[in-house]
Write an enzyme that holds these catalytic residues in place. Structure first.
Site, short mmCIF file in Angstrom:
data_model
loop_
_atom_site.label_atom_id
_atom_site.label_comp_id
_atom_site.label_asym_id
_atom_site.label_seq_id
_atom_site.Cartn_x
_atom_site.Cartn_y
_atom_site.Cartn_z
N GLU A 181 5.04 1.65 6.71
CA GLU A 181 5.91 1.42 5.55
C GLU A 181 5.16 1.19 4.23
O GLU A 181 5.23 0.10 3.64
CB GLU A 181 6.86 0.24 5.83
CG GLU A 181 7.70 0.44 7.09
CD GLU A 181 8.70 -0.70 7.33
OE1 GLU A 181 8.67 -1.70 6.59
OE2 GLU A 181 9.52 -0.57 8.26
N GLU A 359 10.79 2.28 14.51
CA GLU A 359 11.46 0.97 14.50
C GLU A 359 12.95 1.18 14.31
O GLU A 359 13.37 1.97 13.46
CB GLU A 359 10.98 0.08 13.33
CG GLU A 359 9.60 -0.46 13.48
CD GLU A 359 9.19 -1.33 12.29
OE1 GLU A 359 10.07 -1.91 11.61
OE2 GLU A 359 7.98 -1.43 12.05
O1 IFM Z 1 9.99 -6.99 10.68
C1 IFM Z 1 9.95 -5.82 9.92
C2 IFM Z 1 8.74 -4.98 10.29
O2 IFM Z 1 7.57 -5.70 10.14
C3 IFM Z 1 8.68 -3.76 9.40
N1 IFM Z 1 9.92 -3.05 9.39
C4 IFM Z 1 11.13 -3.80 9.17
C5 IFM Z 1 11.19 -4.97 10.13
C6 IFM Z 1 12.49 -5.77 9.92
O3 IFM Z 1 12.58 -6.23 8.61
#
Ligand code: IFM
Length: 459
Positions: A181, A359
């Protein structure tokens, strides 16, 4: 009786959903070093920008830090057993750069490597594919003190770090991701300042985003020159942006939000350019770009990881946008259609390599009652998003895997420990882990997938 029939109806649904995924579809769980490891001051680990940021009064909602987190550093073997018990075939984790190289340059920390040796060996031994992320936000603080990602020197330090990890672990990994990210690192870390290192400077933020992408491209070149054969890629957080109303202002805002979040990164990686409308919008805040940079950034990718949680809504009116959808504990809309829309659109606009949903998950205010955590809303969330992925595959998108965020409750950055994303509940006083009903659901789901795989093989 009624309970039993409801249960079997739910199982039938899960079995049908699992059967929609091909035998080689990867089902996994994900975490990140700073959020779970703890042992932040042990065995020679250096400070990271998040250790430092947590010391700023008011930076973290519950004034917590990553000092002990989930104590994963000390509970490694039990946690690996836990992952195995879920029946998943893959685990996505990140390496803490300051644990293996305390100052971000110079000496390596053998004790730090010893931990990741055990982690990777432990996964291999259990037949779980290791998906490693190099950078999930925990820059060594010593590099921040020299300008952090604003300084091009950090790019070179990152390439040395990537090379070291590639040399040590490359042959045992299923995939290696450079950055998790980059939008969050650049924008939340350097423009809004709500994440480490806490700067509020848009020009710095755009330069950081460019340096992150450049570090990604240079690391890929270095890893390929080394002959590292594992799959190489990057993970982006993305969300389709919808105008709140049909007004021109909302439509323009949706287009610009898409530009800064999605196209800025995707165009750079896949088209070797930044989007014209975003460059115009940034004016004097555009980054400095050297002649070869865009060619370096747009190295071929073996995979792209997409992190998806919710959609974006562009609203320019003064009144607050009222969502018609259910919200998670983060206040994020539950909108699985957005994942489908995003995947299909990316597949149309870009020449995508293999796609992983690296994710996806949700925070809910889970409670431990009589030794159990019942979280039906999370089960619904996961099932709906998996269905969206299956729909996207049916529409021609090459999605190869899906990772639940997260294996266990953990340090949710500026929200501290109050927001629980895990399918495993963590009691932060004792570090005891309890499987939530969503973990049991995932265990059933992976079993359904495995049995549909053997049926497909027999057919
Ligand atoms: O916890 C975070 C993760 O570290 C990165 N992506 C989003 C998740 C939820 O906010």
């Amino acid at each position: 009786m009624l309970e039993e029939s409801t249960h079997s109806a739910a199982s039938d649904e899960s079995a049908k959903l699992a059967a929609r995924f091909s035998p080689d579809f990867v089902l996994g769980v994900a975490t990140a070093a700073f959020q779970i490891e703890g042992a932040a001051d042990q065995d020679g680990r250096g400070d990271s920008i998040w250790d430092e940021f947590c010391r700023h009064p008011g930076a973290i909602a519950d004034a917590s830090n990553g000092l002990t987190a989930c104590d994963h550093y000390h509970q490694l073997d039990a946690d690996l057993d836990l992952i195995q018990s879920l029946g998943v075939s893959a685990y996505r984790f990140s390496v803490s750069w300051p644990r293996v190289q305390p100052l971000g340059q110079g000496d390596w920390n053998v004790l730090g490597f010893a931990f990741y040796d055990r982690l990777i060996e432990g996964l291999v031994k259990r037949g779980i594919a290791a998906h490693l992320t190099l950078y999930h936000w925990d820059l060594p603080q010593a590099l921040e003190e020299q300008g952090g990602w604003r300084n091009p020197h950090t790019v070179e330090c990152f390439v040395a770090y990537a090379t070291q990890i590639g040399q040590r672990y490359g042959s045992r990994l299923a995939s290696l991701c450079t950055f998790n990210e980059p939008w969050v690192v650049a924008t939340l870390g350097h423009e809004s300042g709500i994440f480490a290192p806490g700067l509020k400077d848009r020009k710095a933020a755009t330069q950081v985003s460019h340096h992150l992408l450049l570090a990604h491209g240079k690391a890929l070149l270095a890893l390929r020159a080394l002959g590292v054969t594992t799959k190489l890629g990057i993970v982006l957080n993305q969300a389709p942006q919808y105008p709140a109303t049909a007004s021109l202002a909302d439509q323009d805002k949706a287009r610009l939000d898409d530009g800064t979040l999605v196209r800025w990164y995707m165009d750079a990686l896949f088209k070797a350019s930044y989007p014209r409308d975003v460059l115009d919008y940034l004016g004097d805040d555009v980054p400095q770009i050297a002649a070869q940079d865009m060619q370096i950034i747009s190295q071929p990718l073996d995979f792209i990881g997409i992190n998806y949680y919710t959609r974006g809504v562009a609203a320019t009116a003064k009144e607050k946008f009222e969502s018609p959808y259910e919200l998670t504990d983060m206040g994020w809309e539950i909108y699985p259609q957005g994942l489908y829309d995003l995947l299909v659109r990316l597949n149309t606009d870009y020449n995508l390599p293999a796609v992983y949903i690296t994710e996806n998950g949700a925070a809910f205010p889970d409670r431990l009652i009589n030794g159990q955590v019942d979280d039906p809303a999370r089960i619904r969330y996961l099932a709906l998003h998996l269905a969206a992925v299956a729909d996207a595959i049916a529409s021609g998108v090459n999605v190869r895997g899906y990772f639940v965020w997260s294996l266990m409750d953990n340090f949710e950055w500026a929200s501290g420990y109050a927001k629980r994303f895990g399918i495993v509940y963590v009691d932060y006083a004792s570090f005891k882990r309890t499987l939530k009903s969503s973990a049991l659901w995932l265990r059933d789901f992976t079993a359904f997938h495995a049995s549909s795989v053997s049926q497909q093989k027999r057919a």
